[in-house]
Scaffold this motif. Structure first.
Motif, PDB file in Angstrom:
ATOM      1  N   ILE A 146      49.368 -42.754 -16.459  1.00  0.00           N
ATOM      2  CA  ILE A 146      49.543 -43.452 -17.734  1.00  0.00           C
ATOM      3  C   ILE A 146      48.224 -44.063 -18.187  1.00  0.00           C
ATOM      4  CG2 ILE A 146      50.710 -45.380 -18.881  1.00  0.00           C
ATOM      5  CD1 ILE A 146      53.064 -44.924 -16.920  1.00  0.00           C
ATOM      6  N   LEU A 147      47.500 -44.684 -17.257  1.00  0.00           N
ATOM      7  CA  LEU A 147      46.214 -45.294 -17.600  1.00  0.00           C
ATOM      8  C   LEU A 147      45.197 -44.247 -18.026  1.00  0.00           C
ATOM      9  CD1 LEU A 147      45.913 -47.976 -14.769  1.00  0.00           C
ATOM     10  CD2 LEU A 147      46.367 -48.381 -17.200  1.00  0.00           C
ATOM     11  N   ALA A 148      45.212 -43.092 -17.355  1.00  0.00           N
ATOM     12  CA  ALA A 148      44.286 -42.015 -17.727  1.00  0.00           C
ATOM     13  C   ALA A 148      44.572 -41.524 -19.144  1.00  0.00           C
ATOM     14  CB  ALA A 148      44.392 -40.864 -16.729  1.00  0.00           C
ATOM     15  N   CYS A 149      45.854 -41.331 -19.445  1.00  0.00           N
ATOM     16  CA  CYS A 149      46.234 -40.875 -20.786  1.00  0.00           C
ATOM     17  C   CYS A 149      45.900 -41.933 -21.830  1.00  0.00           C
ATOM     18  CB  CYS A 149      47.722 -40.540 -20.812  1.00  0.00           C
ATOM     19  SG  CYS A 149      48.255 -39.681 -22.303  1.00  0.00           S
ATOM     20  N   ALA A 150      46.125 -43.208 -21.491  1.00  0.00           N
ATOM     21  CA  ALA A 150      45.794 -44.299 -22.408  1.00  0.00           C
ATOM     22  C   ALA A 150      44.299 -44.323 -22.694  1.00  0.00           C
ATOM     23  CB  ALA A 150      46.242 -45.634 -21.821  1.00  0.00           C
ATOM     24  N   SER A 151      43.484 -44.059 -21.683  1.00  0.00           N
ATOM     25  CA  SER A 151      42.030 -44.047 -21.866  1.00  0.00           C
ATOM     26  C   SER A 151      41.603 -42.925 -22.799  1.00  0.00           C
ATOM     27  CB  SER A 151      41.334 -43.888 -20.508  1.00  0.00           C
ATOM     28  OG  SER A 151      41.661 -44.960 -19.647  1.00  0.00           O
ATOM     29  N   ILE A 152      42.209 -41.752 -22.623  1.00  0.00           N
ATOM     30  CA  ILE A 152      41.878 -40.619 -23.488  1.00  0.00           C
ATOM     31  C   ILE A 152      42.267 -40.916 -24.934  1.00  0.00           C
ATOM     32  CG2 ILE A 152      42.505 -38.226 -24.006  1.00  0.00           C
ATOM     33  CD1 ILE A 152      42.719 -37.849 -20.914  1.00  0.00           C
ATOM     34  N   CYS A 153      43.462 -41.478 -25.114  1.00  0.00           N
ATOM     35  CA  CYS A 153      43.906 -41.825 -26.471  1.00  0.00           C
ATOM     36  C   CYS A 153      43.011 -42.906 -27.085  1.00  0.00           C
ATOM     37  CB  CYS A 153      45.358 -42.283 -26.451  1.00  0.00           C
ATOM     38  SG  CYS A 153      46.534 -40.952 -26.119  1.00  0.00           S
ATOM     39  N   GLY A 154      42.592 -43.863 -26.249  1.00  0.00           N
ATOM     40  CA  GLY A 154      41.693 -44.897 -26.747  1.00  0.00           C
ATOM     41  C   GLY A 154      40.363 -44.331 -27.190  1.00  0.00           C
ATOM     42  N   LEU A 155      39.833 -43.392 -26.419  1.00  0.00           N
ATOM     43  CA  LEU A 155      38.577 -42.746 -26.805  1.00  0.00           C
ATOM     44  C   LEU A 155      38.745 -41.924 -28.080  1.00  0.00           C
ATOM     45  CD1 LEU A 155      37.269 -41.597 -23.306  1.00  0.00           C
ATOM     46  CD2 LEU A 155      36.339 -43.434 -24.737  1.00  0.00           C
ATOM     47  N   TYR A 156      39.913 -41.293 -28.217  1.00  0.00           N
ATOM     48  CA  TYR A 156      40.176 -40.532 -29.444  1.00  0.00           C
ATOM     49  C   TYR A 156      40.198 -41.458 -30.653  1.00  0.00           C
ATOM     50  CZ  TYR A 156      42.910 -38.205 -33.062  1.00  0.00           C
ATOM     51  OH  TYR A 156      43.353 -37.715 -34.269  1.00  0.00           O
ATOM     52  N   VAL A 157      40.843 -42.603 -30.516  1.00  0.00           N
ATOM     53  CA  VAL A 157      40.872 -43.574 -31.618  1.00  0.00           C
ATOM     54  C   VAL A 157      39.453 -44.029 -31.946  1.00  0.00           C
ATOM     55  CG1 VAL A 157      41.627 -45.877 -32.310  1.00  0.00           C
ATOM     56  CG2 VAL A 157      43.213 -44.352 -31.125  1.00  0.00           C
ATOM     57  N   LEU A 158      38.659 -44.314 -30.916  1.00  0.00           N
ATOM     58  CA  LEU A 158      37.273 -44.728 -31.135  1.00  0.00           C
ATOM     59  C   LEU A 158      36.485 -43.633 -31.842  1.00  0.00           C
ATOM     60  CD1 LEU A 158      35.002 -46.767 -30.726  1.00  0.00           C
ATOM     61  CD2 LEU A 158      34.612 -45.780 -28.458  1.00  0.00           C
ATOM     62  N   ALA A 159      36.757 -42.374 -31.474  1.00  0.00           N
ATOM     63  CA  ALA A 159      36.047 -41.257 -32.097  1.00  0.00           C
ATOM     64  C   ALA A 159      36.387 -41.117 -33.569  1.00  0.00           C
ATOM     65  CB  ALA A 159      36.365 -39.957 -31.358  1.00  0.00           C
ATOM     66  N   ILE A 161      36.961 -43.708 -35.472  1.00  0.00           N
ATOM     67  CA  ILE A 161      36.317 -44.850 -36.141  1.00  0.00           C
ATOM     68  C   ILE A 161      34.801 -44.661 -36.191  1.00  0.00           C
ATOM     69  CG2 ILE A 161      35.942 -47.347 -36.045  1.00  0.00           C
ATOM     70  CD1 ILE A 161      38.637 -47.547 -34.571  1.00  0.00           C
ATOM     71  N   GLU A 162      34.229 -44.307 -35.033  1.00  0.00           N
ATOM     72  CA  GLU A 162      32.790 -44.048 -34.924  1.00  0.00           C
ATOM     73  C   GLU A 162      32.614 -42.560 -34.679  1.00  0.00           C
ATOM     74  OE1 GLU A 162      30.417 -46.127 -35.451  1.00  0.00           O
ATOM     75  OE2 GLU A 162      31.598 -47.979 -35.589  1.00  0.00           O
ATOM     76  N   PHE A 163      32.538 -41.809 -35.770  1.00  0.00           N
ATOM     77  CA  PHE A 163      32.580 -40.350 -35.668  1.00  0.00           C
ATOM     78  C   PHE A 163      31.428 -39.793 -34.839  1.00  0.00           C
ATOM     79  CE2 PHE A 163      32.086 -35.970 -37.228  1.00  0.00           C
ATOM     80  CZ  PHE A 163      33.377 -35.509 -37.049  1.00  0.00           C
TER      81      PHE A 163
END
Length: 201
Positions: A146-159, A161-163
Motif C-alpha cells: 500500500i505504501l509503495a502504491c501510495a508513493s507512486i501515486c504521490g509522485l504522479y501527482v507531483l509530476a 504539478i511540476e511537469f
C-alpha cells in the motif's frame, strides 16, 4: 458559521455577474469535470484519451466510460459492503472491527476513484492513510504494498504539478503508469475481507 464560506470571495477576482465563488460550486458553472474522462489512475487511462474527453464517448461495443464505470463501481460497492458486513459480524475483537471498517472505507474510496470515469490524479491519495491504518491490524503484510502504491501515486501527482520534475522518466506523467499499480492493488486488497468472509469448516 456558514458565512465563513464567503471569506474566499474577498481574495478572488470573480467573473462579471458572479456574486460568490459558490456559484461555480453549486451550479456547476465551472469546467464540466463530472463529464470528463479525467486523468485519474483508472482503466480509462489506458484508452490514452485526453483528460478533457467526454466520458460519454463510446470506447467499444456501444459502451461508454461513464456508464461502464458507474456499473463497476456499484457492483464493487455492493460486494465490499457484503464482505465487510460479514467480516465485522464474525469478528469478536472490537479493535479488529474498527480496523476492518477503516480499511473498508479506504478500499471503497480507492475503488471509486479507480473505477469511475472523471476522477483526477489527486483523488486517490486520501484512501491510502485509511488503508494503512486498517491493514496494519487486519493485513500487516499488505502495508508495504500500500505504501509503495501510495508513493507512486504521490509522485504522479507531483509530476502533474511540476511537469519538468521527472523529465528523466516521462511515463510517470501518464495516469496509465499509476493505474498499472493501483488496479492490481485493488484486487489484492480484497484478500483480507474475502478470507474473513469464508465460513469456517
Amino acid at each position: 458559521s456558514p458565512l465563513l464560506l464567503l471569506v474566499p470571495d474577498v481574495f478572488l477576482q470573480l467573473p462579471r455577474g458572479h456574486l460568490s465563488h459558490l456559484v461555480h460550486v453549486l451550479t456547476d458553472a465551472g469546467p464540466p469535470h463530472a463529464r470528463m474522462i479525467g486523468n485519474g489512475p483508472s482503466p480509462w487511462s489506458f484508452l490514452d484519451w485526453p483528460a478533457d474527453t467526454p466520458s460519454t464517448d463510446i470506447f467499444a461495443l456501444g459502451l461508454t466510460p461513464q456508464l461502464t464505470g458507474a456499473v463497476l463501481a456499484i457492483v464493487f460497492a455492493l460486494a465490499l459492503a457484503a464482505a465487510t458486513s460479514r467480516a465485522v459480524w464474525r469478528s469478536t475483537d472490537a479493535l479488529d472491527r474498527a480496523a476492518l471498517l477503516v480499511f473498508a472505507g479506504g478500499y471503497l474510496h480507492l475503488g471509486f476513484v479507480a473505477l469511475l470515469a472523471g476522477s483526477h490524479e489527486r483523488y486517490c491519495l486520501p484512501a491510502f492513510p485509511l488503508l494503512v491504518l486498517g491493514a496494519s491490524r487486519v493485513a500487516p503484510r499488505l502495508v508495504p504494498w500500500i505504501l509503495a502504491c501510495a508513493s507512486i501515486c504521490g509522485l504522479y501527482v507531483l509530476a502533474t504539478i511540476e511537469f519538468d520534475a521527472f523529465g528523466f522518466f516521462p511515463p510517470l506523467r501518464h495516469p496509465a503508469f499509476a493505474a498499472f499499480f493501483v488496479l492490481p492493488l485493488l484486487v489484492v486488497l480484497a484478500r483480507p475481507l474475502v478470507a474473513r468472509y469464508r465460513p469456517t469448516r
